[in-house]
Design a protein around this motif. Structure first.
Motif, PDB file in Angstrom:
ATOM      1  N   MET A   1       0.842  -1.193   0.000  1.00  0.00           N
ATOM      2  CA  MET A   1       0.000   0.000   0.000  1.00  0.00           C
ATOM      3  C   MET A   1       0.883   1.252   0.000  1.00  0.00           C
ATOM      4  O   MET A   1       1.820   1.357   0.776  1.00  0.00           O
ATOM      5  CB  MET A   1      -0.893  -0.008   1.247  1.00  0.00           C
ATOM      6  CG  MET A   1      -1.977   1.051   1.258  1.00  0.00           C
ATOM      7  SD  MET A   1      -2.812   1.169   2.868  1.00  0.00           S
ATOM      8  CE  MET A   1      -3.237  -0.550   3.180  1.00  0.00           C
ATOM      9  N   ARG A   2       0.566   2.217  -0.859  1.00  0.00           N
ATOM     10  CA  ARG A   2       1.294   3.478  -0.923  1.00  0.00           C
ATOM     11  C   ARG A   2       0.604   4.482  -0.002  1.00  0.00           C
ATOM     12  O   ARG A   2      -0.599   4.723  -0.121  1.00  0.00           O
ATOM     13  CB  ARG A   2       1.333   4.004  -2.361  1.00  0.00           C
ATOM     14  CG  ARG A   2       2.032   3.060  -3.332  1.00  0.00           C
ATOM     15  CD  ARG A   2       1.877   3.510  -4.771  1.00  0.00           C
ATOM     16  NE  ARG A   2       2.527   4.784  -5.032  1.00  0.00           N
ATOM     17  CZ  ARG A   2       1.906   5.953  -5.150  1.00  0.00           C
ATOM     18  NH1 ARG A   2       0.567   6.008  -5.034  1.00  0.00           N
ATOM     19  NH2 ARG A   2       2.563   7.063  -5.381  1.00  0.00           N
ATOM     20  N   ILE A   3       1.379   5.079   0.910  1.00  0.00           N
ATOM     21  CA  ILE A   3       0.790   5.902   1.963  1.00  0.00           C
ATOM     22  C   ILE A   3       1.501   7.245   2.073  1.00  0.00           C
ATOM     23  O   ILE A   3       2.728   7.325   1.947  1.00  0.00           O
ATOM     24  CB  ILE A   3       0.875   5.164   3.323  1.00  0.00           C
ATOM     25  CG1 ILE A   3       0.141   3.823   3.253  1.00  0.00           C
ATOM     26  CG2 ILE A   3       0.301   6.022   4.445  1.00  0.00           C
ATOM     27  CD1 ILE A   3       0.353   2.949   4.468  1.00  0.00           C
ATOM     28  N   ILE A  17       6.765   5.852   9.889  1.00  0.00           N
ATOM     29  CA  ILE A  17       7.407   5.423   8.643  1.00  0.00           C
ATOM     30  C   ILE A  17       8.033   4.044   8.812  1.00  0.00           C
ATOM     31  O   ILE A  17       7.866   3.157   7.968  1.00  0.00           O
ATOM     32  CB  ILE A  17       8.478   6.447   8.197  1.00  0.00           C
ATOM     33  CG1 ILE A  17       7.803   7.767   7.806  1.00  0.00           C
ATOM     34  CG2 ILE A  17       9.304   5.896   7.034  1.00  0.00           C
ATOM     35  CD1 ILE A  17       8.785   8.892   7.513  1.00  0.00           C
ATOM     36  N   LEU A  18       8.736   3.848   9.930  1.00  0.00           N
ATOM     37  CA  LEU A  18       9.375   2.560  10.197  1.00  0.00           C
ATOM     38  C   LEU A  18       8.346   1.453  10.355  1.00  0.00           C
ATOM     39  O   LEU A  18       8.485   0.359   9.787  1.00  0.00           O
ATOM     40  CB  LEU A  18      10.237   2.656  11.457  1.00  0.00           C
ATOM     41  CG  LEU A  18      10.964   1.373  11.887  1.00  0.00           C
ATOM     42  CD1 LEU A  18      11.917   0.906  10.791  1.00  0.00           C
ATOM     43  CD2 LEU A  18      11.718   1.607  13.199  1.00  0.00           C
ATOM     44  N   LEU A  19       7.285   1.735  11.115  1.00  0.00           N
ATOM     45  CA  LEU A  19       6.237   0.738  11.346  1.00  0.00           C
ATOM     46  C   LEU A  19       5.561   0.337  10.038  1.00  0.00           C
ATOM     47  O   LEU A  19       5.392  -0.861   9.755  1.00  0.00           O
ATOM     48  CB  LEU A  19       5.200   1.303  12.322  1.00  0.00           C
ATOM     49  CG  LEU A  19       3.918   0.484  12.514  1.00  0.00           C
ATOM     50  CD1 LEU A  19       4.231  -0.898  13.057  1.00  0.00           C
ATOM     51  CD2 LEU A  19       2.949   1.218  13.443  1.00  0.00           C
ATOM     52  N   LEU A  20       5.189   1.319   9.247  1.00  0.00           N
ATOM     53  CA  LEU A  20       4.488   1.029   7.998  1.00  0.00           C
ATOM     54  C   LEU A  20       5.400   0.327   6.996  1.00  0.00           C
ATOM     55  O   LEU A  20       4.977  -0.611   6.311  1.00  0.00           O
ATOM     56  CB  LEU A  20       3.932   2.320   7.399  1.00  0.00           C
ATOM     57  CG  LEU A  20       2.817   2.992   8.216  1.00  0.00           C
ATOM     58  CD1 LEU A  20       2.504   4.383   7.677  1.00  0.00           C
ATOM     59  CD2 LEU A  20       1.562   2.133   8.221  1.00  0.00           C
ATOM     60  N   SER A  21       6.647   0.762   6.932  1.00  0.00           N
ATOM     61  CA  SER A  21       7.595   0.140   5.998  1.00  0.00           C
ATOM     62  C   SER A  21       7.872  -1.309   6.379  1.00  0.00           C
ATOM     63  O   SER A  21       7.919  -2.194   5.517  1.00  0.00           O
ATOM     64  CB  SER A  21       8.902   0.936   5.959  1.00  0.00           C
ATOM     65  OG  SER A  21       8.687   2.260   5.511  1.00  0.00           O
ATOM     66  N   VAL A  27       5.816   4.327   2.239  1.00  0.00           N
ATOM     67  CA  VAL A  27       5.487   5.708   2.563  1.00  0.00           C
ATOM     68  C   VAL A  27       6.066   6.573   1.444  1.00  0.00           C
ATOM     69  O   VAL A  27       7.275   6.772   1.362  1.00  0.00           O
ATOM     70  CB  VAL A  27       6.061   6.122   3.931  1.00  0.00           C
ATOM     71  CG1 VAL A  27       5.744   7.593   4.210  1.00  0.00           C
ATOM     72  CG2 VAL A  27       5.477   5.250   5.044  1.00  0.00           C
ATOM     73  N   VAL A  28       5.196   7.068   0.574  1.00  0.00           N
ATOM     74  CA  VAL A  28       5.664   7.788  -0.616  1.00  0.00           C
ATOM     75  C   VAL A  28       5.955   9.255  -0.328  1.00  0.00           C
ATOM     76  O   VAL A  28       6.657   9.913  -1.104  1.00  0.00           O
ATOM     77  CB  VAL A  28       4.640   7.673  -1.762  1.00  0.00           C
ATOM     78  CG1 VAL A  28       4.529   6.224  -2.218  1.00  0.00           C
ATOM     79  CG2 VAL A  28       3.269   8.207  -1.352  1.00  0.00           C
ATOM     80  N   ALA A  29       5.430   9.780   0.780  1.00  0.00           N
ATOM     81  CA  ALA A  29       5.705  11.167   1.164  1.00  0.00           C
ATOM     82  C   ALA A  29       5.316  11.355   2.618  1.00  0.00           C
ATOM     83  O   ALA A  29       4.415  10.684   3.129  1.00  0.00           O
ATOM     84  CB  ALA A  29       4.934  12.144   0.279  1.00  0.00           C
ATOM     85  N   ASP A  30       6.001  12.278   3.289  1.00  0.00           N
ATOM     86  CA  ASP A  30       5.631  12.635   4.663  1.00  0.00           C
ATOM     87  C   ASP A  30       5.660  14.140   4.800  1.00  0.00           C
ATOM     88  O   ASP A  30       6.479  14.819   4.193  1.00  0.00           O
ATOM     89  CB  ASP A  30       6.553  11.963   5.676  1.00  0.00           C
ATOM     90  CG  ASP A  30       8.008  12.377   5.509  1.00  0.00           C
ATOM     91  OD1 ASP A  30       8.453  13.320   6.197  1.00  0.00           O
ATOM     92  OD2 ASP A  30       8.708  11.753   4.677  1.00  0.00           O
ATOM     93  N   ALA A  31       4.734  14.663   5.592  1.00  0.00           N
ATOM     94  CA  ALA A  31       4.599  16.105   5.787  1.00  0.00           C
ATOM     95  C   ALA A  31       4.639  16.422   7.272  1.00  0.00           C
ATOM     96  O   ALA A  31       4.232  15.612   8.104  1.00  0.00           O
ATOM     97  CB  ALA A  31       3.291  16.597   5.173  1.00  0.00           C
ATOM     98  N   ALA A  32       5.119  17.625   7.581  1.00  0.00           N
ATOM     99  CA  ALA A  32       5.205  18.046   8.975  1.00  0.00           C
ATOM    100  C   ALA A  32       4.330  19.252   9.272  1.00  0.00           C
ATOM    101  O   ALA A  32       4.145  19.620  10.426  1.00  0.00           O
ATOM    102  CB  ALA A  32       6.659  18.366   9.343  1.00  0.00           C
ATOM    103  N   THR A  33       3.760  19.882   8.227  1.00  0.00           N
ATOM    104  CA  THR A  33       2.901  21.045   8.414  1.00  0.00           C
ATOM    105  C   THR A  33       1.644  20.915   7.563  1.00  0.00           C
ATOM    106  O   THR A  33       1.619  20.177   6.571  1.00  0.00           O
ATOM    107  CB  THR A  33       3.623  22.349   8.011  1.00  0.00           C
ATOM    108  OG1 THR A  33       3.830  22.360   6.591  1.00  0.00           O
ATOM    109  CG2 THR A  33       4.965  22.476   8.729  1.00  0.00           C
ATOM    110  N   GLY A  34       0.624  21.658   7.938  1.00  0.00           N
ATOM    111  CA  GLY A  34      -0.637  21.601   7.221  1.00  0.00           C
ATOM    112  C   GLY A  34      -0.537  21.932   5.739  1.00  0.00           C
ATOM    113  O   GLY A  34      -1.083  21.197   4.903  1.00  0.00           O
ATOM    114  N   PRO A  35       0.135  23.036   5.374  1.00  0.00           N
ATOM    115  CA  PRO A  35       0.193  23.407   3.959  1.00  0.00           C
ATOM    116  C   PRO A  35       0.885  22.387   3.058  1.00  0.00           C
ATOM    117  O   PRO A  35       0.708  22.420   1.835  1.00  0.00           O
ATOM    118  CB  PRO A  35       0.988  24.725   3.991  1.00  0.00           C
ATOM    119  CG  PRO A  35       0.715  25.290   5.349  1.00  0.00           C
ATOM    120  CD  PRO A  35       0.675  24.091   6.256  1.00  0.00           C
TER     121      PRO A  35
END
Length: 219
Positions: A1-3, A17-21, A27-35
């Motif tokens: 699954m791509r997340i 990221i570690l758990l899902l991987s 994990v195709v991308a990760d964000a730290a802020t709303g925008p």
């Protein structure tokens, strides 16, 4: 699954990221802020998104707003929202867009790895996953008036498990009863709440029950 995930706490973000991987997901991308969230979702169009409710810059409801905006652009995108505390308003607003492919969990649930991964799988498959604490508060708030008062203790237990997105077989196992007994309880619940039985799919049952609990009327 791509997340795609969005979490401002760096330690928790890397842990996710570690758990899902390690569970076979990408994990195709990760964000730290709303925008950052909506652009990442539109660019990668993942199979599912895991979003924190509160993100910078204001730490109010940026994650929720991003989830709602994402569903407007990608109506079938499964989204699992994480929250530090039970926010009934946030849960209700998210579910108002439709319960299919929607989850709302407390962050404590991540530590229960199997439950978290099962919830993610259920949401990705188009089902619903609501944290038991959220369901309990909704039922407690609504139980003092209306038809909910007519439910038996066992029917309330079944209703809570239904609202968590659990299928009849799982409910039967947890309550140590037969699936036939669960089906009878569900039929009684729908009758008492004035809801017509549907085709049996989990997310439609949850949508109907939560719509009633939130005062949105019957189908």
């Amino acid at each position: 699954m791509r997340i795609v995930i969005a979490e401002d706490n760096a330690l928790l973000r890397e842990g996710l990221i570690l758990l899902l991987s390690s569970s076979g997901h990408e994990v195709v991308a990760d964000a730290a802020t709303g925008p950052e969230v909506l652009p990442a979702l539109l660019e990668h169009r993942p199979d599912a998104a895991v979003l924190d409710v509160r993100l910078p810059p204001t730490f109010r409801d940026e994650g929720l707003r991003a989830a709602l905006a994402a569903r407007a652009e990608l109506p079938e995108l499964p989204i699992l929202v994480l929250s530090q505390y039970v926010e009934e308003t946030y849960a209700a607003e998210l579910l108002a867009q439709g319960a299919q492919g929607i989850g709302y969990l407390l962050k404590d649930r991540i530590g229960r790895v199997d439950q978290f991964l099962q919830a993610l799988d259920r949401v990705a498959a188009g089902g619903t996953a609501l944290d038991p604490e959220v369901v309990t508060q909704l039922l407690t708030r609504k139980s003092s008036a209306g038809p909910l008062r007519s439910l038996t203790p066992r029917e309330r237990e079944v209703l809570e498990l239904m609202a968590q997105g659990k299928a009849n077989g799982t409910i039967a196992a947890e309550l140590v009863v037969t699936e036939r007994a669960v089906s009878k309880h569900i039929g009684s619940i729908f009758a008492k709440l004035g809801l017509e039985p549907d085709d049996g799919t989990v997310h439609r049952r949850v949508l109907a029950v939560l719509a009633y609990l939130e005062g949105k009327g019957t189908r």
